[in-house]
Design a protein around this motif. Sequence first.
Motif, mmCIF file in Angstrom:
data_model
loop_
_atom_site.group_PDB
_atom_site.id
_atom_site.type_symbol
_atom_site.label_atom_id
_atom_site.label_comp_id
_atom_site.label_asym_id
_atom_site.label_seq_id
_atom_site.Cartn_x
_atom_site.Cartn_y
_atom_site.Cartn_z
ATOM 1 N N LEU A 157 0.821 -1.206 0.000
ATOM 2 C CA LEU A 157 0.000 0.000 0.000
ATOM 3 C C LEU A 157 0.860 1.263 0.000
ATOM 4 C CD1 LEU A 157 -2.710 1.538 0.452
ATOM 5 C CD2 LEU A 157 -2.386 1.130 2.904
ATOM 6 N N LEU A 158 1.863 1.294 0.857
ATOM 7 C CA LEU A 158 2.730 2.477 0.966
ATOM 8 C C LEU A 158 3.503 2.733 -0.324
ATOM 9 C CD1 LEU A 158 4.107 1.968 4.592
ATOM 10 C CD2 LEU A 158 2.398 3.611 3.831
ATOM 11 N N VAL A 159 3.995 1.682 -0.939
ATOM 12 C CA VAL A 159 4.740 1.830 -2.196
ATOM 13 C C VAL A 159 3.850 2.427 -3.280
ATOM 14 C CG1 VAL A 159 5.840 0.558 -4.091
ATOM 15 C CG2 VAL A 159 6.440 0.024 -1.723
ATOM 16 N N LEU A 160 2.611 1.970 -3.376
ATOM 17 C CA LEU A 160 1.701 2.465 -4.407
ATOM 18 C C LEU A 160 1.362 3.946 -4.199
ATOM 19 C CD1 LEU A 160 -0.755 -0.567 -4.746
ATOM 20 C CD2 LEU A 160 1.002 0.157 -6.370
ATOM 21 N N ILE A 161 1.119 4.348 -2.948
ATOM 22 C CA ILE A 161 0.845 5.764 -2.662
ATOM 23 C C ILE A 161 2.066 6.614 -2.997
ATOM 24 C CG2 ILE A 161 0.365 7.425 -0.826
ATOM 25 C CD1 ILE A 161 -1.297 5.277 0.559
ATOM 26 N N PHE A 162 3.238 6.103 -2.658
ATOM 27 C CA PHE A 162 4.479 6.826 -2.930
ATOM 28 C C PHE A 162 4.677 7.013 -4.441
ATOM 29 C CE2 PHE A 162 9.179 7.157 -3.229
ATOM 30 C CZ PHE A 162 9.353 8.248 -2.393
ATOM 31 N N ILE A 163 4.333 5.999 -5.228
ATOM 32 C CA ILE A 163 4.461 6.081 -6.686
ATOM 33 C C ILE A 163 3.567 7.203 -7.244
ATOM 34 C CG2 ILE A 163 3.905 4.890 -8.853
ATOM 35 C CD1 ILE A 163 4.857 2.303 -7.512
ATOM 36 N N VAL A 164 2.325 7.269 -6.753
ATOM 37 C CA VAL A 164 1.404 8.320 -7.210
ATOM 38 C C VAL A 164 1.949 9.701 -6.852
ATOM 39 C CG1 VAL A 164 -0.905 9.305 -6.922
ATOM 40 C CG2 VAL A 164 -0.615 6.818 -7.073
ATOM 41 N N PHE A 165 2.465 9.848 -5.647
ATOM 42 C CA PHE A 165 2.984 11.146 -5.213
ATOM 43 C C PHE A 165 4.207 11.563 -6.026
ATOM 44 C CE2 PHE A 165 6.005 13.413 -2.370
ATOM 45 C CZ PHE A 165 5.316 14.613 -2.278
ATOM 46 N N ILE A 166 5.152 10.654 -6.212
ATOM 47 C CA ILE A 166 6.363 10.973 -6.970
ATOM 48 C C ILE A 166 6.009 11.370 -8.400
ATOM 49 C CG2 ILE A 166 8.497 10.022 -7.941
ATOM 50 C CD1 ILE A 166 8.659 10.705 -4.977
ATOM 51 N N LYS A 167 5.061 10.655 -8.989
ATOM 52 C CA LYS A 167 4.633 10.986 -10.342
ATOM 53 C C LYS A 167 4.027 12.387 -10.404
ATOM 54 C CE LYS A 167 3.418 10.262 -14.675
ATOM 55 N NZ LYS A 167 4.410 10.330 -15.775
ATOM 56 N N SER A 168 3.286 12.779 -9.348
ATOM 57 C CA SER A 168 2.686 14.117 -9.317
ATOM 58 C C SER A 168 3.742 15.213 -9.173
ATOM 59 C CB SER A 168 1.675 14.221 -8.169
ATOM 60 O OG SER A 168 2.311 14.266 -6.908
ATOM 61 N N LEU A 169 4.913 14.859 -8.634
ATOM 62 C CA LEU A 169 6.023 15.814 -8.546
ATOM 63 C C LEU A 169 6.773 15.922 -9.874
ATOM 64 C CD1 LEU A 169 7.612 14.997 -5.050
ATOM 65 C CD2 LEU A 169 6.090 16.892 -5.629
ATOM 66 N N ILE A 170 6.960 14.770 -10.520
ATOM 67 C CA ILE A 170 7.696 14.734 -11.792
ATOM 68 C C ILE A 170 6.903 15.425 -12.899
ATOM 69 C CG2 ILE A 170 8.660 13.221 -13.573
ATOM 70 C CD1 ILE A 170 9.179 11.158 -11.367
ATOM 71 N N THR A 171 5.599 15.156 -12.944
ATOM 72 C CA THR A 171 4.721 15.788 -13.944
ATOM 73 C C THR A 171 3.608 16.507 -13.201
ATOM 74 O OG1 THR A 171 3.448 13.734 -14.149
ATOM 75 C CG2 THR A 171 5.226 14.078 -15.721
ATOM 76 N N PRO A 172 3.867 17.742 -12.748
ATOM 77 C CA PRO A 172 2.881 18.482 -11.937
ATOM 78 C C PRO A 172 1.520 18.590 -12.624
ATOM 79 C CG PRO A 172 4.998 19.620 -11.969
ATOM 80 C CD PRO A 172 5.096 18.520 -12.976
ATOM 81 N N SER A 274 -5.951 9.159 -13.015
ATOM 82 C CA SER A 274 -6.198 9.038 -14.454
ATOM 83 C C SER A 274 -5.313 10.006 -15.231
ATOM 84 C CB SER A 274 -7.670 9.330 -14.757
ATOM 85 O OG SER A 274 -8.512 8.404 -14.121
ATOM 86 N N HIS A 275 -5.160 11.204 -14.708
ATOM 87 C CA HIS A 275 -4.323 12.212 -15.364
ATOM 88 C C HIS A 275 -2.852 11.792 -15.390
ATOM 89 C CE1 HIS A 275 -3.045 16.294 -16.554
ATOM 90 N NE2 HIS A 275 -2.050 16.123 -15.683
ATOM 91 N N LEU A 276 -2.406 11.185 -14.295
ATOM 92 C CA LEU A 276 -0.991 10.831 -14.165
ATOM 93 C C LEU A 276 -0.628 9.533 -14.880
ATOM 94 C CD1 LEU A 276 -0.526 11.688 -10.375
ATOM 95 C CD2 LEU A 276 0.428 12.967 -12.308
#
Length: 440
Positions: A157-172, A274-276
């Motif tokens: 669970l933690l890894v998946l949330i972290f992936i979403v967050f990192i992606k939101s930083l890389i592609t704001p 969906s956007h990310l």
Amino acid sequence: MKELSKKNTFFVGLLLFSMFFGAGNLIFPPFLGQLSGKYVWIAFSGFIITAVGLPILAVIIVSKSKGLFNLAAHVNPTFALIFTALIYLSIGPFLGIPRTGSLAFTMGVSPFLPKSLASSPIPLLIYTLIYFSIAFWLSLTPSKLVNRLGKVLTPILLVLIFIVFIKSLITPIGAFGTPKGDYSSFPFFKGFSDGYLTMDVIAALNFGIVISSTLKSMGVKSEKSIISYSIKAGLIVGAMLIIIYAMLSYVGASSRTISLNAQNGGEILTSAASHLFGHYGIIILGVIFSLACLNTATGLITSCSEYFTTLTKNKLSYKTWVFIFAFLSMLFANIGLTKILSISVPVLNAIYPMAIILMIMFLLSNLFKGSKYVYILGMSFTGIFSILDSLNQTLIKSSTINSTFNLLPLYTKGLGWIVPALIGLILGYLIHIFKKSHTA
């Protein structure tokens, strides 16, 4: 006495985190982030007080008082029985547990169904039957929860949330917007009151019994050690919750341009995922919600079952209670997420202030020598106000009550219970001093 290694202590912390981090923990931070916009971190600072600080404090207090019943018994044994049962039932089969199943379906399954099926009650019924069957199986052996939840499901669970967050930083996704509603006027207090909605203070009062039994199954026997490891686990959870909440709040705050009409945090996360990630984002989000909700449902079923097994003095076995709570939760989950959320707000507004003042009185008990008068009047004034206010907001809707309560400081900010609580505490203390002086 067996000492736990740092690794095992961390896994106990992960177990506690997995029980905390469920439906509300996922949907409320993104909603806070989007509505607070550029004030997100002000609102967030208020939010973490009630959504992180108070729950961890509750874990510590329940550990030190050796259970919720013993904590509430400082007021009155009868009150303790009623209040404890109410806490377990509200966070359990009548509200908290059903919310996990309904939300897991809404976020993990419903987006993939044809419109004709999505509007039918049959898919939800089938899903909750499977979902609560798994929760039932996991709850049957509390001693295995550390391995199953702490070591396996929670890290995923933690890894998946972290992936979403990192992606939101890389592609704001977008810039933080203008605050809306109460977040524009008093973001800190609005965030503070919104922290109630995670239900974590109420949940924390329940989870102490699970952590205690888990530690005992791992060889920790002395009460002092159980309290010590419970506190360490609580601090681990607190740090993790702050980090995850910050990530989710950021995603919500940056997602306004793609989810302008979102009605809750679940819809915001769906738009962001969906956007990310495109279509894969919905799959990732579905797994996140399913794991988080299942973890919490298992923890709640376990804690409720262990409490009621003790309450009925083993006349009904632990396994019987697990079945009862899993079955009831499945039934209530089928009324739908929106209905469950509409019920949860007034119930939490009634119970939360009582839980908070109970903890405060326990912390300050040395100052008033644990006087019954302070406990009884503090709880009475708080409870009468919070219950009446909650009823007025939902059923009575009296203009007279509204105008009277509006005179209270902080009432419009959701903290009107503070003044009644203080009046009760002061009156109780004065009676304590008066009685003490006349018996000296």
